[in-house]
Structures are given as C-alpha cells and as structure tokens.
Enzyme design. Structure first.
Site, short mmCIF file in Angstrom:
data_model
loop_
_atom_site.label_atom_id
_atom_site.label_comp_id
_atom_site.label_asym_id
_atom_site.label_seq_id
_atom_site.Cartn_x
_atom_site.Cartn_y
_atom_site.Cartn_z
N CYS A 62 -2.37 8.31 4.06
CA CYS A 62 -2.31 8.11 2.62
C CYS A 62 -3.67 8.41 2.01
O CYS A 62 -3.78 8.72 0.83
CB CYS A 62 -1.84 6.71 2.27
SG CYS A 62 -2.65 5.43 3.21
N GLU A 86 0.86 -1.18 0.00
CA GLU A 86 0.00 0.00 0.00
C GLU A 86 0.89 1.22 0.00
O GLU A 86 1.73 1.38 0.88
CB GLU A 86 -0.87 0.01 1.25
CG GLU A 86 -1.96 -1.04 1.27
CD GLU A 86 -3.05 -0.77 0.26
OE1 GLU A 86 -3.25 0.41 -0.12
OE2 GLU A 86 -3.70 -1.73 -0.18
#
Lengths: 993, 993
Positions: B788, B754
């Site tokens: 994020c 990720e």
C-alpha cells in the site's frame, strides 16, 4: 513595639519558667507515652514508619464501623499486615494472632478493646452519669472543664435537631449536678468575677445540615434560630457557652452568628459567652481586632480561646483542591509567632476579653504566663486550656502553680469520635508537634523553648501562565464564597444579566450575524414567565453556506503554527475568566443551574481552554521517533477538516467549550450546533471566541433543530468529524450516519461521542456514612440529576441500609429546593416542561416492582421535580436500566460487595460509578471489576475536573474518549510522520559514538 | 610477539623519524591549509561550528546540480545564511553578496568557481589530455600515481557498460602516453622487479548495477564477466590494475572476485594486480591471512594497499540502521593499532605480497618505514600512497627520502565527484584526524607520534531484553547476507520448507483444529504448478462457535495482569526470531516475496511484538493525573472485547502479527480472518502464538471467504472492534457496517482500518539523482509494487526529467526478474492469476492519454508482470488516481516544486510520499504541504520500520492510526480513570509542604 533588650529579657524569662516546669514534669510522662501501655509501642512505631501510620490511622478510623470479628480480622490483615510491611516482631505476632486462626474472635475483641481504651483516653463516655463523674473528678486535680458533644456530620434537619437536644440535655444534667459541687476559688473565680461551674463548647456546624458560605445569610439565620433557645437555657442555668470554631468555611458564619448573638438583647449583658481565635489563620489578626471592637460595642466582656487550629491538613488540601487562597499559614513557625502576638494583644485588652490560652506547647504557654506577669496581671486574669487525655504532666504542674486549667472534654460515642481520635493521634505524632519532639525525639528543652521562627510561606505557584509547560496543570480557582465580595458580586451579576433579557441569539456565518424567519423562545426553568432569549434557527441553506466557508478556510487554519492556535485558546480562557460571573449568572437563568454548579461549569470551560492549549503543545508538536543516526523521524498531528460540534444544554458552556476548543486547537474548522435550550449561553461563548482572536471564518454558529441542521451536517461529505455529547439515541444515530462514506468525502468521519450513564454508587458495610451520604446527595441531586455522570442507582451492601436509608430519607426531607438564582438552592428546577412532564409521569407511574420510599414536595413556579427515592429488589429492574436525567434515585440491596459490583456492572452504560468503603480489599476489587470510565472511591461520582479526572465512558456511554485528559486532542487530529534521510554522500551530521 | 624493550625501542625510532620528517615539513603547509585561499577561512570555520559544517558540506554536495545563478543564490541563502547562524563578518558579507541583489549572477559564478577550484585540488579533470598531463607532472616531484575514474552510482547495465568503457579508454590513453615517459628508477622499479608506469584503480561496484551480497554468486559472476576483458586489456598494455575496496557490502564479493581473477589461467602469473585491506574492518586480520594464502597458492605475488578505510560514517550508520554487527571498529585507536599489526604481517611476508601503505598519518607511516628498516628491507620493497591534493608536505618529504610515493588520483566530472570531495573534506576536518589535529588544533607532534591506544569498542546495547523500558526501542536485526552462513541457511530453509508442501491449513477454534467441507488450494505465484497449501474454509457456524468462546474468555483475559500479556508477546517475538528463516522461506513460495522482503516482513512481525509489549507497559499502565494532595487519580487502559483481525496477504506475517498482537496485549480476545492467499503463513503464525503461551481460548483462527465469514463477524453484536488492512472498498464497507449498532451489542465498534495508497515520489530539480533513482526503483518495484506504500506516481520537477527518465528506463531495462526464491530476484511475480490478468489488461489497454514509455519482457512460468512506465500530461489523469497494486509507474512533469506538490496532493489517498530534493526551502515546504501519513525526504516511500516510522495514512487511506507507533495500542483499549479520595477524617497521607 519592644526593643531588643526587652525581647531578650522576655525570652530568658520564658526559658527560665519553661525549664522550671520541665524539671517538675520529669518523671510525669503523659499517659500515652507511658510504657505501661502496649499502644505506646504502636505509637512509637507510627512515628517511625509513615506508611504504617497512614494505615493504622485508617484502621482506627474504620474500626467502630466493623460489626463482626471476621470484619475486624480482615481489616487488620488488609491494613496492617501487608506482606511487604516491616513490623517489629512483637507487633506483627500480636496482629497476626488477631487476624487469623481459631482465636480470631478473642483477638479481635482484644483489638477493639485496645483501640476503645485508647479512644477513651481522649473521649468521655456518652453516658451522662459517667460523663458527669469524669468531669467532676477533674476537680480533684484542681482542674476544671469545658464539655463538648462529639457529633457525626449532620445531614438533615432531624439530625441537627437531635444534636441540639443533646446539648440541652447536657446543660440540664451538668447544671443539676453542679448544684452540689463546692466552689473552688482557683477554678470558679476569675479576676473579673465568679465563673459558672459548668462550661460547654458547642460545635456550630452540627446545628445546620446545609451550612454554606455561598448562602451566608441563610446559614446564619438558620443557626441563630437553633442556637438562641440553647443560649437562653444556658443563661437560665448559669452555664458558660463557648462557640467552637471549625473549618474556615464556617468561620465568617460563626463570627457573624456570635456577633448577632452577643448583641442580642437577651444576652448583651451576659459575660459567659466565648469564641475562638485560630492563630493558624492568616486573618486571625483581623479576628482579634473585630472581637475587641465587638466587646467595646457590647459593653460586657466575653471569653476568647486562643488556639493554633486543628484542621490544618484539611484546610490546606481543601484550598488546593479548589484553588482557593490558603487560609492558614503553611509555615508552622508563623502560626506559633502569630499565637504569641495575639497573646500580647489579648493580655493588653484583658478587660475587654478574658483570654484562655489553649495549647500543649510549653513555649507558647510560658510566653503567655510570663507576658501576663510582666504586665502585672494576676494569675486568674487568664486561663490555660488543654485537651482531655493529653499533656497530663503539664496540666498538673500549671494547676499546682496556681493557674486555672480547663480541660476540653469531648463526650460521645466511639463511632463519631474516631475522627476526633485521629486528629489527636495526628497531633501526638506530628513531626513538628511539641509532644512528639519533646517526648519521642528527645529534642533539648532549651531548643523547644526558643522563640518561633516565622519562616517564609510557600510561594503561590502561578502554573497557568500562558505557554507554561514545565509544571503540572492547575485548574482555575473556583469562586470562594467565603469572601463577602464574591457573594455580592455574584448577586450583582445576576441582576445585571437579568436586565438584558430577552437576549437575541442570531445565526452567525463567517462572522456575520443573520436573522432567520424561524425563531424559538427560551423561558427560565426557574420561572416560566421569564423570557430569557429568542433564538434564530438556522436553515439548511445557511448550514450549507457555513460548510463552504468551513471547508475553504480549513487548510490555512490547519497550517497555522500550533503556537498561534494555542495562544488564541489561552486568550479565550482569560476572557472567560474575566467574565466568569456574567457567564455563570446567565446559566442560573437560562438552564436553572445553581450558583456553585454554574461557577463550576464556567471554571471547567476555562480549564478546558488552558489544558488543551497545554496538551496541544505537548501532544501535537513533533516528537522524534527512534534514535537512529542518519535518519530523523518526526511524528506530529494536524487537523482533519470541518468539524461539527453538537453540544448539550446541561453543561452549556463547559462541554461546548471543551469540544470546540479541542477541535480548534488541533487545527480544524468548527460548526457549532448548540442545544436550543442553552443557545444564549452558546452565543455568549461564540462571541468570546471572536474576542479571543479566532478568525470568523473558522467558527460558524448554527443554532437550529437537531433533526434538521444536525443531520444535514453529520451526513455531509464536507464534514470530517463530529463531536457530540448528548443522548444515546442521537449518538448512535450519528455514529451510524458517519459510518457511511459519501461520494466526494475527503476523510473518513470520526465521531467523538459522549452519551448517557446510569451510574451507581455502592455503599459498603464499613463505609464512612457521613461521607457516603454527602457523596450520594451531591451526586444524585446536583443540578437536579441532569448530568450524564449523576448517580441514579444506589447499591447498599449487607446491613448498611439499616443505618443509611433513614439518614438518606431525612436528608431528602430537608433538601432545600429553590430557584437556581437563590444561593440557598440545593435542588433547582429541571430544564423544561417536557422533562418536567416526563419525570412527573415516571414518579406517578413507575415500572412495576419499584417501591417509592420518598417523595418531596414541590415549590412553584418553575419546573421543579422533588427528590424521589425508589427501591427495587431485582438486579435487572427497568428502574436500574433506563437513564432518567432527573433527581430520581433507585436503590437496591446487595448481599455482599461482590454482588453489589455485579449489579453495578449490569446494563449497557459504563460512565461513572462510586464506591464508599474502607476495606482495602474491596476497594481493590472495585478498581479491577467496577467497569466504568470514571470510578470514584470514597467520593461522589460527579464533578470530574479537567486534567485530574479525565472524563468519559464506554459501553453505550461513549467510544472511550477522555475529555480533559491526555490524548483527547488526538481524536481530532491526524498523525503525520516525516522521515528525513540525513545522510548525504556518506556524511551523517548526527552520528555520535 | 615483541617484548617491552623492543617496543620501547621501536617507538623511540618512530618518534625520531616522525619528528625529523615533521621538522622538514615545517613551512610546507598542505595547500588546503594555506592562508592564500579564502576557502581556508571557511575550512577554519567548519572546524569551529559543527552545524555550519553540516550545511556547508550539504551545499557543496548539491552545488554541481544547480543549473542557474538563481538556484545557487537560493541554496546559499537556505544553507549558509540562516538568520540564527553566527558567521564571521567576512564570510557572511561574502555570502550575502552572493545570495542577493543585482550582483547575484557574478557572485554565484564566483562561488561555483571557488568550490570547483576546491574540488579540483582533489579531482583531476575529466579530459584525457589534461588528466594525462596532470598525472605526468607528478613525476617532476618524484611521485607516481594510480588513476581512478570517479563514477556516479551505476543503476543499469548500460551505465555499467559505459563505466567499463571509460576504463578501457583510460588504459589506452595512459598506456599510449606512457610509451614516451622515461623510466625513473625510484618510481618504476620495486625490489621485486620493474613496475608498470601506468597504474589504475578500479571501483568494482560500478561494474554491476545489481550487486547484492544476498546474490553473492550472481554478483561475482556478473562482475567477472565485465572485468576479465578489462584485465586482459591491461595485461596487454602493461597496466597495473588495483581492485578498490568500497563498502562492507562489497567486501566478500570483491575478495571472491579478486581470488577468481587472480587464479584465472590468463592472469595467474601476472604480478601487477592489487587489492585493498581496510584496517578499520574488524575482520581485516582474516583478510590479510586469506590474501597471503592466495598468494602462496597462486605462486605469483601481487600488491596490497593497506588503508584505514573511508566509509566509516556510512558503515556505522548502515549497520545500526539494519541492526547488523558493526563491521568496523568504533574506536579509532583500534583501527590505527590494527593498521600497525597488519603492517608488521605484510612486511614479514613482503615476498608474497608487495605492501603499499596508504595513509596521511605520520605515526602510521613512520611505523611502517621503521619496521621495514628494522627488518632490513630496502626502501623499494614497499610503497607509500597518498591522496591527490592532500598532505602535500609529507609526500614531498617521503619522496625526497627515497620512498616510492604513489598518488591516488581520481579523474572525473564535478557532479559525480562531489561525494568524493565531501569525503575528503570530512577527512580534513574530522575531530580525530591527523591533519586537523596537527595543523588546525596544534596538537604537539610528540603526542601525535605516540602509539595508538586500542580503547574499548562501544558495548553492544541489548535493548530489547524482555521488559527493558529504560532505553530506546531497537528493531531486530535484519538478516546480514554479507555472511556466507546466512546465505546458505536461507537457501537450506527454502529447501526444507518446500519439502513440506502441500501444507494443510485447518480452522482452529478454542485450540481445536477442524477440517471443513470446503477447501481451497494455494499455488505458488512463482510457479503455478507448485501446490503450497490446502486451506479449510470456515463456515458461519464455526465463526459463531469461535465468537462464543471469544466473548466468554474476554473478561478473564482483559483482567490478566498487563505484564503477563506483554511477556507472552515477548515470548512470541523470540519464537518468531528463532524461526525467522522458515517463516521467510514460506513467504517466498506462498506469496512470491523475495529474500530480503520476506526477511523484512518477518523482522517487522518480531518488532511489532516487542514494540507493543514495550508500549503496553508505557501506555496502558496507570499514570497519575494531576498532583493534588488528598486525591489520587490513576488513568489506565484495558481491553474492549472480541476483536476480529482481517489481514491482507501482502505482508502476510507482519501486518497480521501487528494487528493481532496489538489487540491481544491490550486485553482483547481475537478472531483471526487471514487472507486466503496467505493462509499457510497465517497458520504458521497462529501455531507460534500458541507456543508462546497465549491461551487457546483467546485466539480463534478462521480462514474463510471475506464476504461470508468477514461480514458475519464484522456485523456481529459480539464483536467490539475490527482491525482491518486491505482495499478501500472493503475497508469502507466495514466502517459502514460497524457504524450500525445492533441489539445486544456491548461496545460501540471501533475500526482500525488501513487501506490503499496512490503514492507519489517527487524528484526536485536539484535532487541527488543516484539516490532518487535507487529510491524510485525500490519503492516502485519492491515486492512487485504490491504494497500500500508503493510508489506509483513519479513527479519530475522542471527539467530534471531530461536526466532522470533515461536513467530510469535503463534501470528498468536491466531489472532482474526471477522467482522470489532466487536471491537474484529484484522483481518477482504478482500474487495470483487474477492480479496478473488485471494488470496485464491495464498495460495492454491503458486509459486514454497514458503513453507507455517502457515495458519489460516477462519470464515464465509464474505470474510475472514486467516493469511498466507510463507518462501522462494532465494532473487529474486516471492513471494518477487509481491504485493498481503492481509494478506500474506513471510519471508526470511539474513546472516547479509547488506544482509538483499540488499534483502529489490530488486524489483521495494520503498514505506515503517521498521527495528527493536538496533545497532546504523545498524540503520545508514538503514537510508542511505534502499531506500524507508517511512522508520521506531523500529516501524511498516504502519500508517504514516499527518504532521509527509509525505507519498509516488518512483520507481514503485510513482513519489516521499509526501501526508501530505511539498510541496505536490505545485504539484497541478503553481508558478508565480511578479516583480515590485519600483524605479520611481530615487526615491526608500525601500532604507535603
């Protein structure tokens, strides 16, 4: 045919006769139901507990193979004493005693003796003196016999020869003995004249190891060659020969064989031949008509034994597993009703055919006897047949009543006889069987004697209708080579396809076929003189053009409704199914794939399309996450981008189709890079994609050199993923290249990668060797071992090699090698000259320490490699490590099952494996410890089916994807989760209390 | 309290009074149910068609925001004219006319006028002259009023100040006007004395933009500062002030505020203050007792308005979504019964508290009036309150009967008033409401007047009990800072944790803690002088030792029963839940995470454990493939090998725990490489893994430098997979390294990766700006933008920027910055000095073309970066491409929604995104075209919850895995398919016909 009054009258006559016999039978319990035997207790229990019945039968099945008390004790424990099993105290304590403690050897001997004695009720001992004695003794009860030799499955010519010899010996022994037997009118004289005192039933399938309906002519010819000497011998010694009828797969062969034999000049006037009609066959009516016609044509009558049929479980399962039309009635009443109809016809035509009614069902028998009587036929115009060891009271009553009763008496050893024993036990304990119902369930005799009710057959489930999601996935039917029309269509397709050679294979970009300067030629591996195709090889400039189209067309394709893409795939499946013969025929030429394998490949391609269409609907569409009021979370999957599919030649249609259809249905555009050796098949596939409606801009067809075009595509920034099936070396290189993110790349490249295998089959010391041998042969030599799933290591546990290896070598010895276009081919050529040379070299010069146990001869022309069997001693030997991709098997012995597993798990591959064992404990150990992607228990390690055996391995065999399984499509897709806050101004539509 | 006879008598009195009123009301339909209005038709339909009701309310909600006829027409089409909607002909043709053709402008004006006129039934116009006139006119009907100013949600100090000013203006205008109003005894005189002619209700929440129960003290203090001048002004002008009670989250704050104000020396002797009790609150009993006590202490009575409560939908959903105990009764009867109990108490204590009964329910009102009468209280000892525009017949009857009836009259513009209108419409159409039942459903009045039945509350579903699989997954409750005890426990935990600093973080290999020569120090970003931890940095030799253990222990761990591993995970969840305060407190110090965010992080970790334990049972265990008799195909998943988990500092517990627990439960051994900035939290996690029972040999703890230890592990042959969350640069490097297969490697390395995001929020031109502003602020500045998933691009459609940007800048202006340990912190420090310098530099020297719209001030000490808003003009601007990971937002305007989507989709990341829109068409377009892993509609783009919003993106944001979603575990596992041929000797146990 008959009016209601007639029927009523007939039924009351049947009822009368049946009740009379029933009264007479009272007090004469058939011996198995006799309380004297402790087995009766177990039999009772079997009928009460289905799971115990399963395990008990399995135990009986394995018992003869067990060599030691320890082995018997452990099997008793595993099969019969599971801790959660409820057993009557008596049985549990007997078994516990058997399974444990000091008394074990004694107790296990007792168990073996008990099961043996149970088997001996059904099987005459395999000692000609004793067998003759037993058969002779039947006369004391006014019974006669037909003798059958129980045979293990024959897996080589040597075994078939041996089986034939046994029959010849039996003919000699019995006819010699019979010379001293007195003639008993009721037994030895029929309405049509005197009968031989010796009557033998022959199991036809045992006379040829390669019997195959696809190879109908060959099978009949080989059988006839073995049978004619036997028949001449029989005639010479005045012995009656009956052709037994076994599974449906042998039916047409047996009937054709019988016809050829019956019309043979040496036998055309010999009446003492017989055949069987199975009334459970839906086509038994045709059989009856055919035999009547044969008898007329022949001019000499013969005998027909009318039976219900003994392979019902097998036929139903086999048909289902292959998708064939079920040959047998699935409604028991229909079988019984059909039996009565055929009885009528046979009795009407008793001058053409001497009828023998084989049944234990009092209704069926009473019906036959009453019908015969009503037609004014004498009692000796028919006979009744029953099985040795069963329904003793009935046979006595009928014999007493003046009928000729013939006992079907199998002769043989316990080991091959166990399958027969299990069939008999099944019959005794079957829910719908007469014996169980009358003796165990105590159903009233009047009920048992009512006419059979021909209820409806099970409906044919059409599961794969487009869009169907509400039922399990069903594989497309394989071609049923039992059908004459299928065999001839296949042969025609071969001719038709051949007429089109050489095929021209273009590059196709955006739907436009392009010729390139560089062409390669493909010759058939069956015959290197036959030019199959000329293929244009794509240049990198063409690849770039294709990439640009694939990238440009991607967003629109990704955003198409899923249903539309799924529908294209289903249309493709229909087209492939429609063209299946041509598609398979081309494989036989271009890649040397034999009939059944080629059909399997096409069927798998069809399955992939339907399965992935179905899975796409199930897996890609939005699913709600959580169940929270005020929010809606939908998770769905969509395409990632241009996908290059790099396909192998060994499943030239199936794997190409699988990878391509998965990529397309998930919404990716595809660039097909086919294997050069199978470019013509790939082009055939591409053309059908277009026919199915896939837009030309979403699939590009790029035959070309892997090193050039393949690498160019894999490394390209415009590629989002790679689907590859092929060698480990190429696969790892692709993974490495894909790992490097290049400037301008939109997505991290995913690789779906299936690579090699070095697959092992373990044969345990209690394995069913017939099954093991069949599995090993198929897995090793199917498509000449050119499958990543093929068996190339054989691990033999304990002493089993002593029995197994000789049979294996004999089977290899007689393995039919031929061009793949020949239906008799069991081992075809390898793919090309390079492979031929590489494998030849390996056989000639194997690594040190590899002992060549067997090497066959090689036909010409064609790239044939004969079956080769090596043996090694060390677990780490190179022969056990490297993948060869050819018909080469290396075996090694293991001291026990755990050692076998350790050997199997060695090495870098982890694709398939198989275990043949009947030890529940060892099977469980294998489940846990045999670390491969596809493990098979008691079957071979090839032939995974879409939706049933999701296929793929790990280690250096692959990344752990499962083609044809759940989740495979997700490898080609991105998840997106879309969350909506559904509450507005404090108002929530979905709030429910 | 009362015996049965009393109760029966009371009920018959209520019945009598109620029926009398009912008779009088006949013929006086409340205006909304009056057939004169065409809206009545629609209202009728709303009650018949739930889906139409939803869409109609949504349409009403958005209508005031629509600027053009075209916009109105398209919303009519999308909301009300869906092709599958069944509408009465009359309504459809009216709507169709409105939505289409040439007459559109006319028709849409008509629609707006109609909805406006409907709204005007409930809301007085926002023109002080006209509002005064309307309120004045009530006196003609013998009604008085309390005036309320409808406010949009205030999102900045400026807005709260403006709102306060409106109240001050209203006090002045009304008190000035009232000087000329005659005194009407029934309205202006109570039993306790004269009443002010002007009565104003204040919406407390609008007076502070950062009201938060966690920051209870701060919230009360800020509100008091704004409210005291208003109250002094009110007293000066003889104006009654009622504190309105809104959502449960404002409850304690409002009560404490009221108490402080009521006891304030300037107001302690002023009786004209009021507060609200909501009888739908489970704790309303406590509220009542508390107010009685307050009144005694104060010595001067005040007023209490008893209501049922108007936020029921919201409260239920909000509690469920956060896992809080539901503050309101879920059983409607309980609310009504509680209302009657509180009525009793208030009437008994009428000298302490002047009761006002606000309801439209005739039973509730009759009960109050009869009870008062029975207690001998005069009519003016209480008052009845009703809402403006509702239940007109009742209010007339009651006024006529001599009761003081006060009308709650909201004053305001349509736009902010729509939420109020929807609440009123909901009330009118609610299935269980008195108005709908009596007027629309025609329920008999006698039924309506029966005593409320306090049925059972919905049972609390304990869904996450260990092993529970039979119900949907439920997230762990967040800390409910409404509870005083929770607030103080959190504060205590902060103190307790701080006392342990500096923490010592060792390397741990095979369970043994090891010190290394190299140590790093971690200071708190809140205060660089505070040393939080000292961390030992692992060497490569230590990493190798750890790898050897991980490899050696892998097979046994993989082969553990799944249930055992799942149970460990559930034990871990329980331990984390038990220690949640300490775990969250450490985050506030070590990584500067504010209270709620830190709690959310711990909660997410707990959720991961429970969700993955649950999914492991569902996804890994064997599932049968196909349904073929004669074979059993079981597919299951198992671990792949040693897994390195490389975790980030921004979700220091949650992400680390998620990746680790997924790897462990699937049967892999794990090497944890925590982020150095959060090594102490990681070690806390590691210790709890051990407590939970995970064997020490299956988890290794290796703090260390990424370039050294991280690379060593990633490239190592003993590693089978890598779970990474972090930057794009590191992620891509890992993927590249993992792609290279090194000699001796067992498995192809899988990478679960990720990476970053550059996430956009689109605000459409019809968006609910209150919701949009809240969403943008939270998504951008939550944890200082160091997620994020954080919003860093804001795309404003059409002209919406004109309204939105000023509010956004004002909100930033007043955004509270503080140390993360301070409960009032809305924007804390960034992670460290490096980040501080990098972001500072960016703000000082942004790329050309970026215009700084706003920059806040910065507190010291601590690594604070103030909120910064940039605007750019070009879609491709670097500010819209690079990830900054800080509280920096770049906005850009888009001419229309499609242009906004095009901008949003630009760039290499595809992680999260959000859309604020009320156009069904645009929402659908976003669903299809806004290509991100997590798309949010009408909420911010951060805060994905386990099991509800499976999290992860694609493009350069990740490989397309979904943490906390179905299938995530399969990334860490291998599938194995085990096929058993269950047919032996022709016998198949599972064959069923």
């Amino acid at each position: 045919m008959a009016d209601t009054n007639d029927i009523d009258q007939l039924n009351s006559q049947i009822m009368e006769l049946g009740e009379k016999y029933w009264q007479q039978m009272q007090g004469e319990m058939p011996s198995l139901f006799d309380r004297q035997y402790w087995q009766a207790q177990i039999l009772d229990w079997l009928m009460n507990d289905e799971s115990f019945k399963v395990d008990a039968f399995r135990f009986v099945d394995v018992l003869p193979a067990l060599q030691s008390s320890t082995a018997i004790a452990s099997h008793v424990r595993d099969y019969l004493l599971a801790s959660d099993r409820k057993l009557p105290v008596l049985i549990r304590s007997a078994l516990t005693m058997a399974a444990g403690g000091i008394s074990s050897p004694v107790a296990t001997r007792a168990i073996r003796a008990n099961v043996s004695s149970m088997a001996r009720r059904f099987i005459c001992e395999n000692d000609s003196t004793r067998a003759v004695k037993v058969l002779r003794e039947l006369a004391a009860e006014n019974l006669t016999f037909t003798a059958d030799i129980l045979g293990e499955a024959t897996t080589s010519d040597a075994e078939s020869d041996r089986y034939l010899q046994k029959y010849l010996d039996l003919i000699r022994a019995l006819s010699q003995a019979a010379e001293t037997w007195p003639t008993i009118p009721i037994l030895h004289h029929a309405a049509s004249g005197p009968l031989p005192k010796v009557n033998i039933s022959v199991k036809i399938s045992a006379l040829d190891p390669w019997l195959d309906p696809a190879d109908h002519q060959g099978s009949v010819a080989r059988l006839k060659a073995r049978l004619m000497p036997l028949l001449r011998q029989a005639r010479k010694h005045q012995v009656f020969i009956n052709f037994d009828l076994e599974q449906w797969a042998c039916h047409d062969i047996t009937y054709d064989l019988f016809e050829q034999v019956a019309l043979h000049p040496d036998l055309i006037d010999w009446p003492h031949l017989g055949l069987v009609i199975q009334s459970y066959l839906k086509k038994s009516d045709d059989d009856c008509r055919r035999l009547l016609k044969l008898s007329k044509r022949r001019g000499t009558p013969f005998t027909v034994r009318l039976v219900k049929g003994a392979y019902w479980d097998y036929e139903v399962v086999h048909a289902r597993q292959n998708g064939f039309n079920c040959p047998v009635f699935t409604n028991k009443g229909r079988t019984d009703a059909c039996y009565e109809q055929l009885t009528d016809i046979l009795l009407v035509n008793h001058e053409l055919i001497t009828p023998a009614f084989a049944s234990h069902n009092l209704r069926s028998l009473a019906h036959a006897l009453v019908t015969a009587k009503n037609k004014g036929l004498p009692k000796d115009s028919l006979e009744v047949q029953m099985l040795y060891g069963m329904a003793e009271p009935q046979r006595r009553i009928l014999a007493r009543d003046g009928y000729r009763v013939r006992i079907y008496a199998p002769i043989g050893e316990l080991l091959p006889g166990m399958a027969y024993l299990v069939r008999r036990l099944l019959e005794n304990t079957s829910n719908s069987g007469f014996l169980r119902q009358s003796y165990h369930e105590g159903v009233a005799i009047s009920t048992m004697l009512t006419p059979p009710l021909a209820g409806p057959e099970l409906a044919d489930k059409r599961r794969n209708r487009p869009g169907a999601q509400d039922c399990p996935f069903t594989n497309v039917s394989l071609l049923d080579f039992n059908e004459q029309s299928v065999r001839s269509s296949f042969a025609t397709a071969l001719e038709t396809v051949k007429a089109t050679f050489p095929l021209q294979v273009p590059v196709v970009i955006g739907g436009k076929a392009i010729s390139s300067g560089k062409k390669t030629q493909r010759f058939s591996p069956n015959d290197p003189a036959l030019l199959v195709a000329q293929t244009n090889m794509a240049t990198t400039a063409m690849a770039q053009e294709a990439l640009d189209i694939a990238e440009k067309s991607f967003p629109a394709w990704r955003d198409q409704p899923l249903e539309k893409r799924a529908a294209f795939l289903e249309a493709l499946a229909d087209i492939l199914e429609n063209d299946r013969l041509q598609l398979a025929a081309l494989q036989a030429y271009e890649v040397g794939k034999p009939w059944r394998e080629a059909d399997g490949d096409v069927a798998e391609a069809i399955d992939f399309c339907r399965y992935y269409a179905r899975q796409a609907r199930q897996e890609l569409g939005p699913t709600r996450q959580g169940d929270m009021a005020g929010e809606e979370n939908l998770l769905h999957y969509e395409g990632r981008g241009p996908t290059v599919v790099i396909a192998p030649w060994n499943f030239p249609l199936a794997i190409l189709c699988g990878m391509t259809s998965a990529a397309l249905v998930t919404g990716n555009t595809v660039l097909i890079k086919p294997a050069t050796a199978s470019a013509a098949i790939a082009h055939d596939f591409y053309r059908r994609l277009m026919q199915a409606g896939f837009p030309p801009e979403v699939v590009q067809f790029l035959p070309g050199a892997g090193k050039e075009i393949g690498s160019y595509l894999v490394e390209h920034r415009q590629i989002s993923q790679i689907a590859f099936t092929g060698s480990k070396e190429v696969g790892l290189a692709i993974i490495e290249k894909a790992g490097r993110t290049v400037p301008g790349q939109r997505e991290i490249k995913r690789v779906v990668c299936e690579m090699g295998g070095k697959n092992a089959v373990i044969v345990d010391d209690d394995a069913d060797l017939d099954a093991a041998l069949k599995g090993v042969m198929q897995s090793t030599f199917g498509y000449a071992g050119q499958k990543c799933s093929a068996c190339s290591r054989l691990i033999l546990v304990g002493d089993i090699h002593k029995k197994f290896v000789p049979r294996l070598l004999a089977a290899c010895e007689s393995l039919p090698m031929a061009a793949a276009t020949d239906p008799g081919c069991r081992l075809g050529p390898v793919i090309d000259q390079t492979a031929h040379e590489r494998l030849g070299q390996l056989i000639t010069d194997p690594p040190a320490g590899a002992k060549l146990l067997f090497l066959g001869n090689t036909p010409t022309p064609g790239f044939f490699i004969p079956p080769a069997i090596f043996e090694v001693k060390e677990a780490g030997h190179p022969m056990l490590q490297q993948e060869f991709f050819g018909p080469i098997l290396t075996l090694i012995r293991a001291k026990n099952f755990q050692a076998a597993l350790d050997i199997a798990n060695e090495g870098e591959f982890a694709l398939t494996g198989a275990v043949f064992s009947r030890s529940p404990r060892n099977m469980d150990t294998a489940r846990n410890q045999f670390k491969v992607g596809n493990l098979y228990i008691n079957r071979g390690c090839t032939g995974a089916l879409v939706g049933r055996q999701p296929f793929g391995g790990f280690g250096m065999s692959g990344i752990g994807t499962k083609a044809g399984g759940p989740g495979y499509l997700l490898n080609f897709a991105h998840p997106r989760c879309i969350t909506e806050n559904t509450m507005r101004s404090g108002f929530t539509p979905d709030l429910q209390m």
